[in-house]
Write a protein that holds these residues in place. Structure first.
Motif, mmCIF file in Angstrom:
data_model
loop_
_atom_site.group_PDB
_atom_site.id
_atom_site.type_symbol
_atom_site.label_atom_id
_atom_site.label_comp_id
_atom_site.label_asym_id
_atom_site.label_seq_id
_atom_site.Cartn_x
_atom_site.Cartn_y
_atom_site.Cartn_z
ATOM 1 N N VAL A 31 0.860 -1.201 0.000
ATOM 2 C CA VAL A 31 0.000 0.000 0.000
ATOM 3 C C VAL A 31 0.885 1.237 0.000
ATOM 4 N N ARG A 32 0.585 2.157 -0.914
ATOM 5 C CA ARG A 32 1.389 3.374 -1.013
ATOM 6 C C ARG A 32 0.490 4.605 -1.043
ATOM 7 N N THR A 33 1.108 5.732 -0.726
ATOM 8 C CA THR A 33 0.433 7.021 -0.810
ATOM 9 C C THR A 33 1.504 8.076 -1.062
ATOM 10 N N PRO A 34 1.160 9.223 -1.632
ATOM 11 C CA PRO A 34 2.200 10.214 -1.924
ATOM 12 C C PRO A 34 2.582 11.061 -0.709
ATOM 13 N N VAL A 35 3.809 11.547 -0.746
ATOM 14 C CA VAL A 35 4.261 12.582 0.192
ATOM 15 C C VAL A 35 3.672 13.907 -0.275
ATOM 16 N N ALA A 36 3.022 14.614 0.639
ATOM 17 C CA ALA A 36 2.389 15.892 0.291
ATOM 18 C C ALA A 36 3.333 17.078 0.490
ATOM 19 N N GLN A 37 4.197 16.987 1.503
ATOM 20 C CA GLN A 37 5.119 18.082 1.791
ATOM 21 C C GLN A 37 6.269 17.561 2.633
ATOM 22 N N VAL A 38 7.444 18.186 2.457
ATOM 23 C CA VAL A 38 8.590 17.934 3.329
ATOM 24 C C VAL A 38 9.036 19.278 3.898
ATOM 25 N N HIS A 39 9.237 19.310 5.217
ATOM 26 C CA HIS A 39 9.691 20.570 5.817
ATOM 27 C C HIS A 39 10.565 20.290 7.029
ATOM 28 N N SER A 40 11.195 21.331 7.519
ATOM 29 C CA SER A 40 12.125 21.211 8.652
ATOM 30 C C SER A 40 11.415 21.476 9.966
ATOM 31 N N LEU A 41 11.954 20.898 11.027
ATOM 32 C CA LEU A 41 11.530 21.185 12.390
ATOM 33 C C LEU A 41 12.758 21.585 13.190
ATOM 34 N N ARG A 84 13.966 16.782 9.666
ATOM 35 C CA ARG A 84 13.127 16.960 8.482
ATOM 36 C C ARG A 84 12.000 15.947 8.578
ATOM 37 N N VAL A 85 10.780 16.407 8.296
ATOM 38 C CA VAL A 85 9.629 15.504 8.352
ATOM 39 C C VAL A 85 8.870 15.594 7.027
ATOM 40 N N ALA A 86 8.216 14.492 6.696
ATOM 41 C CA ALA A 86 7.369 14.433 5.514
ATOM 42 C C ALA A 86 5.925 14.241 5.970
ATOM 43 N N VAL A 87 5.037 14.986 5.349
ATOM 44 C CA VAL A 87 3.609 14.827 5.590
ATOM 45 C C VAL A 87 3.062 13.944 4.478
ATOM 46 N N ILE A 88 2.497 12.790 4.846
ATOM 47 C CA ILE A 88 2.012 11.848 3.838
ATOM 48 C C ILE A 88 0.479 11.809 3.847
ATOM 49 N N ALA A 89 -0.085 11.512 2.684
ATOM 50 C CA ALA A 89 -1.535 11.547 2.506
ATOM 51 C C ALA A 89 -2.165 10.225 2.929
ATOM 52 N N ALA A 90 -2.134 9.970 4.245
ATOM 53 C CA ALA A 90 -2.739 8.743 4.795
ATOM 54 C C ALA A 90 -3.181 9.013 6.213
ATOM 55 N N GLY A 91 -4.406 8.611 6.534
ATOM 56 C CA GLY A 91 -4.918 8.798 7.883
ATOM 57 C C GLY A 91 -5.998 7.791 8.191
ATOM 58 N N TYR A 92 -6.637 7.988 9.321
ATOM 59 C CA TYR A 92 -7.608 6.976 9.741
ATOM 60 C C TYR A 92 -8.839 6.918 8.854
ATOM 61 N N VAL A 127 8.040 3.186 4.312
ATOM 62 C CA VAL A 127 9.252 3.129 3.485
ATOM 63 C C VAL A 127 9.178 4.218 2.421
ATOM 64 N N ILE A 128 10.198 5.073 2.393
ATOM 65 C CA ILE A 128 10.329 6.122 1.382
ATOM 66 C C ILE A 128 11.739 6.014 0.798
ATOM 67 N N ARG A 129 11.807 5.929 -0.513
ATOM 68 C CA ARG A 129 13.099 5.790 -1.194
ATOM 69 C C ARG A 129 13.915 4.620 -0.632
ATOM 70 N N GLY A 167 17.133 13.650 0.090
ATOM 71 C CA GLY A 167 16.402 13.892 -1.152
ATOM 72 C C GLY A 167 14.918 13.644 -1.077
ATOM 73 N N ALA A 168 14.416 13.177 0.072
ATOM 74 C CA ALA A 168 12.970 12.942 0.173
ATOM 75 C C ALA A 168 12.219 14.222 -0.139
ATOM 76 N N GLU A 169 11.181 14.113 -0.959
ATOM 77 C CA GLU A 169 10.470 15.322 -1.398
ATOM 78 C C GLU A 169 9.014 15.004 -1.696
ATOM 79 N N ALA A 170 8.241 16.065 -1.849
ATOM 80 C CA ALA A 170 6.832 15.915 -2.207
ATOM 81 C C ALA A 170 6.717 15.137 -3.515
ATOM 82 N N GLY A 171 5.748 14.234 -3.549
ATOM 83 C CA GLY A 171 5.562 13.396 -4.732
ATOM 84 C C GLY A 171 6.169 12.023 -4.610
ATOM 85 N N ASP A 172 7.091 11.833 -3.654
ATOM 86 C CA ASP A 172 7.642 10.496 -3.428
ATOM 87 C C ASP A 172 6.531 9.547 -2.963
#
Length: 390
Positions: A263-273, A292-300, A315-317, A341-346
């Protein structure tokens, strides 16, 4: 189903129960075919269990694959599901729930199904439906040998024999029961007990002159108990690539099984904390250092449980990323500090994934606090695509 070469894909049934999202459950039909052939090599006559929409893998695509691989019998849940399958499969179709009302009984007769029968009222409904249709009704008698769920008991045998004798339109085809602890090697004494009750039932029925096939073994029973294979076996979870003995001394028996769902879903955004910043509701996760964190399009809402917050990994890249903070309705946040290199769209793989370290069904179930069956049934409600090398 897709064709035309290895790794061919098809969005054959995109209209699942969870619309309007980006999750894709990728179903590897090659894996299901290989698992079935492996189980057949071990046991000889498996009747694949494809109830509950093939454990979330898709009833009809899975059934077609199994029919092409040589399956002559298949087991589904409801009579309605059996009727849906009949248009695609001419072999024996067993309904494990059996007829729950007169409409079900009529459908059993009309479509030549083999329903589990576990109470007297079902026999009466089925006999009436057969008489109304001017034909016969095939059936399987289900006995409770220790599961404490559905089924007749050993003392019911004389009445059942009399009922079958009085209703010649009823044709007994199978006698069945279900194992409660076959996947727990330390509880093999209970398996032996159930076997004894089952064989006593079958002996009494045969002594009364009845002829039928016997079926008792599930995935674990098929793999670990040759004496329980009888005429027909009913593998379920092993068909979809889960080892029923994972983490036990018998794990080697299922080590060749290959998971069929990812099961996969896209990364919506990557940003720093910055250190000390938090993410998600309740601020339950606070960055211990710059990240660095990625926000992915998956939830309950996508059947990715809220219980996975702070526990699961994706798993990303080709590398693992842990879920940080609470899982939201349609979003989750994962730590990608160590994934250059993790980025939106991965692609973020919630189950399975690229590389040498995919998320396994047992891992995901463990983080979730459930079993692999529920993981498949829920994540399989999302849109599906099929991979088939044939």
């Amino acid at each position: 189903m897709a064709s035309g070469g290895p790794d061919a894909c098809s969005n054959e049934d995109p209209n699942m129960s969870v619309p309007f999202n980006k999750l894709i459950a990728r179903i590897d039909l090659d894996a299901i075919r290989e698992n079935y052939l492996l189980l057949r090599e071990v046991a000889g006559n498996p009747a694949p269990v494809i109830k509950a929409d093939a454990y979330g893998h898709g009833l009809l695509p899975v059934a077609r694959t199994l029919a092409q691989a040589g399956a002559g019998s298949m087991c589904v849940g409801s009579v309605e599901e059996a009727v849906a399958l009949r248009g695609e499969f001419s072999g024996r179709i067993v309904s494990l729930l059996g007829p729950l009302d007169k409409a079900d009984a009529a459908a059993v007769v009309e479509h030549g199904l083999v329903p589990y029968i576990y109470r007297r009222e079902q026999l009466a409904m089925l006999a009436e439906a057969a008489r109304n249709a001017g034909g016969q009704a095939r059936l399987a008698l289900k006995f409770d040998t220790g599961m404490g769920r559905l089924g007749f008991r050993l003392p019911d045998v004389p009445d059942l024999v009399a009922t079958l004798a009085a209703n010649r339109e009823l044709r007994l085809e199978l006698v069945a029961s279900h194992l409660a602890t076959a996947d727990e090697p330390a509880r093999d004494d209970y398996v032996v007990r159930q076997r004894g009750v089952f064989e006593a039932v079958c002996s009494e029925l045969r002594a009364a002159g009845l002829d039928f096939a016997c079926t008792l073994g599930n995935s674990a029973g098929l793999l670990a108990y040759p004496e329980l294979r009888y005429d027909l076996q009913r593998p379920g979870i092993a068909l979809y690539g889960v080892n029923p003995f994972c983490g036990t001394p018998l794990a080697h028996l299922g080590e060749r099984l290959r998971p069929a769902m990812s099961v996969r879903t896209p990364v919506a955004q990557v940003h720093s904390l910055d250190a000390g910043e938090s993410v998600s509701y309740g601020c339950t996760f606070v960055a211990p250092k710059a990240m660095r964190v990625a926000v992915i399009a998956a939830g309950y809402a996508d059947c990715y449980s809220r219980a996975l917050g702070g526990k699961a990994e994706v798993v990303i890249r080709g590398r693992r990323a842990k879920v940080c903070g609470r899982v939201c309705m349609q979003l989750s946040i994962v730590d990608v500090s160590d994934i250059p290199g993790a980025e939106a769209g991965d692609d973020a793989w919630l189950l399975g994934g690229e590389g040498d370290d995919p998320v396994t069904p047992d891992e995901l179930a463990g983080w979730w606090g459930t079993i692999t069956y529920e993981v498949f049934c829920l994540l399989g409600l999302n849109k599906r695509e099929y991979v088939d090398g044939l």
